[in-house]
Design a protein around this motif. Structure first.
Motif, mmCIF file in Angstrom:
data_model
loop_
_atom_site.group_PDB
_atom_site.id
_atom_site.type_symbol
_atom_site.label_atom_id
_atom_site.label_comp_id
_atom_site.label_asym_id
_atom_site.label_seq_id
_atom_site.Cartn_x
_atom_site.Cartn_y
_atom_site.Cartn_z
ATOM 1 N N THR A 28 -9.800 45.858 42.017
ATOM 2 C CA THR A 28 -9.268 44.905 42.998
ATOM 3 C C THR A 28 -9.866 44.718 44.167
ATOM 4 O O THR A 28 -10.075 43.885 44.796
ATOM 5 C CB THR A 28 -7.664 45.431 43.010
ATOM 6 O OG1 THR A 28 -6.938 45.565 41.982
ATOM 7 C CG2 THR A 28 -6.916 44.559 44.161
ATOM 8 N N LEU A 29 -10.263 45.777 44.794
ATOM 9 C CA LEU A 29 -11.364 45.798 46.092
ATOM 10 C C LEU A 29 -12.510 45.120 45.752
ATOM 11 O O LEU A 29 -12.985 44.063 46.578
ATOM 12 C CB LEU A 29 -11.471 47.267 46.415
ATOM 13 C CG LEU A 29 -10.360 47.874 47.083
ATOM 14 C CD1 LEU A 29 -10.663 49.511 47.337
ATOM 15 C CD2 LEU A 29 -9.731 47.352 48.409
ATOM 16 N N LYS A 30 -13.063 45.237 44.549
ATOM 17 C CA LYS A 30 -14.535 44.598 44.586
ATOM 18 C C LYS A 30 -14.210 43.021 44.298
ATOM 19 O O LYS A 30 -14.951 42.117 44.929
ATOM 20 C CB LYS A 30 -15.097 45.193 43.315
ATOM 21 C CG LYS A 30 -16.256 44.308 42.779
ATOM 22 C CD LYS A 30 -17.135 44.749 41.508
ATOM 23 C CE LYS A 30 -18.244 44.127 41.316
ATOM 24 N NZ LYS A 30 -18.466 42.580 41.923
ATOM 25 N N SER A 31 -12.906 42.664 43.543
ATOM 26 C CA SER A 31 -12.501 41.581 43.453
ATOM 27 C C SER A 31 -12.351 40.551 44.709
ATOM 28 O O SER A 31 -12.806 39.322 44.852
ATOM 29 C CB SER A 31 -11.446 41.435 42.470
ATOM 30 O OG SER A 31 -10.969 39.796 42.306
ATOM 31 N N GLN A 32 -11.400 41.370 45.507
ATOM 32 C CA GLN A 32 -11.221 40.720 46.993
ATOM 33 C C GLN A 32 -12.469 40.846 47.671
ATOM 34 O O GLN A 32 -12.762 39.492 48.454
ATOM 35 C CB GLN A 32 -10.462 41.679 47.470
ATOM 36 C CG GLN A 32 -8.950 41.418 47.051
ATOM 37 C CD GLN A 32 -7.898 42.670 47.800
ATOM 38 O OE1 GLN A 32 -8.297 43.495 48.434
ATOM 39 N NE2 GLN A 32 -6.471 42.495 47.559
ATOM 40 N N ARG A 33 -13.545 41.672 47.601
ATOM 41 C CA ARG A 33 -14.626 41.574 48.323
ATOM 42 C C ARG A 33 -15.519 40.154 47.980
ATOM 43 O O ARG A 33 -16.033 39.551 48.693
ATOM 44 C CB ARG A 33 -15.641 42.787 48.207
ATOM 45 C CG ARG A 33 -15.061 43.993 49.148
ATOM 46 C CD ARG A 33 -16.130 44.983 49.081
ATOM 47 N NE ARG A 33 -15.314 46.256 50.137
ATOM 48 C CZ ARG A 33 -15.579 47.454 49.765
ATOM 49 N NH1 ARG A 33 -16.455 47.668 48.786
ATOM 50 N NH2 ARG A 33 -15.176 48.307 50.706
ATOM 51 N N ASP A 34 -15.423 39.930 46.618
ATOM 52 C CA ASP A 34 -16.128 38.856 45.929
ATOM 53 C C ASP A 34 -15.524 37.691 46.597
ATOM 54 O O ASP A 34 -16.190 36.672 46.751
ATOM 55 C CB ASP A 34 -16.192 39.115 44.302
ATOM 56 C CG ASP A 34 -17.242 40.058 43.810
ATOM 57 O OD1 ASP A 34 -17.931 40.592 44.691
ATOM 58 O OD2 ASP A 34 -17.014 40.003 42.838
ATOM 59 N N GLN A 35 -14.180 37.523 46.512
ATOM 60 C CA GLN A 35 -13.572 36.283 47.120
ATOM 61 C C GLN A 35 -13.872 36.191 48.501
ATOM 62 O O GLN A 35 -14.128 34.922 48.857
ATOM 63 C CB GLN A 35 -12.082 36.426 46.887
ATOM 64 C CG GLN A 35 -11.559 36.130 45.545
ATOM 65 C CD GLN A 35 -9.859 36.367 45.228
ATOM 66 O OE1 GLN A 35 -9.504 37.192 46.091
ATOM 67 N NE2 GLN A 35 -9.609 35.827 44.298
ATOM 68 N N ILE A 36 -13.611 37.156 49.330
ATOM 69 C CA ILE A 36 -14.061 37.005 50.839
ATOM 70 C C ILE A 36 -15.656 36.631 50.998
ATOM 71 O O ILE A 36 -15.781 35.599 51.782
ATOM 72 C CB ILE A 36 -13.945 38.415 51.379
ATOM 73 C CG1 ILE A 36 -12.682 38.680 51.469
ATOM 74 C CG2 ILE A 36 -14.489 38.345 52.778
ATOM 75 C CD1 ILE A 36 -11.988 40.191 52.030
#
Length: 182
Positions: A28-36
């Motif tokens: 989830t953190l990696k996905s959020q970082r990618d989105q950011i």
């Protein structure tokens, strides 16, 4: 075979679920970082586009701002004895003044055959009637003038357009915006 130690099985199950939860949190953190990161790239592109659009709008506004001032032009009479400032635009300009670096200039309203009003023309087909400086309103198609000085230094006209911007136009056609005075 020995029996399963049930005391250890719940601990192992808890550890497996905790590991799965940790893996899900990392994903989830990696996905959020990618989105950011994607949003940062998008915002940077959008900012660049907005900067270009703003520059284009400022250029267009500058062109529109200058357009009315560019319709004010100097002409000389056929005899070369007088300089005529003509408003070729649709909107009036105000506070028209003429000056010369070394000689006083007498601002005159223009009449005569060259302006289409022959009833007040003098021998040269033109009449300059002295008027007050600054000339209050120079309407569309109207003219003011002055006698041509004996000097090579240019006569300068200043005027205010309908947006309230003050302009300086020399006899050679150089147009500059006059900075506002505080």
């Amino acid at each position: 075979m020995d029996a399963i130690n049930w005391g250890d099985a719940p601990t192992w199950l808890g550890a497996v679920f905790a590991a799965a939860a940790a893996a899900a949190a990392v994903w989830t953190l990696k996905s959020q970082r990618d989105q950011i990161d994607e949003q940062r790239v998008f915002i940077a592109e959008q900012s660049a586009t907005l900067a270009l659009e703003r520059a284009a709008l400022l250029d267009a506004a500058g062109d529109r701002r200058r357009a009315q001032a560019e319709t004010i032009q100097w002409d000389t009479t056929e005899s070369g004895m007088a300089l005529i400032l003509t408003n070729h635009g649709r909107s009036p300009v105000t506070d028209v003044a003429m000056e010369h670096p070394y000689r006083p200039i007498e601002l005159c309203s223009v009449w005569g055959s060259e302006t289409g009003d022959s009833r007040r023309a003098d021998f040269f087909g033109l009449r300059l009637d002295p008027t007050m400086q600054p000339y209050a309103v120079l309407g569309s198609g109207k003219q003011v003038g002055c006698q041509q000085p004996d000097s090579s230094d240019p006569v300068v006209a200043t005027f205010t357009d309908d947006a309230g911007v003050r302009w300086r136009l020399d006899q050679h056609g150089k147009l500059d915006e006059v900075p506002p005075t505080p």
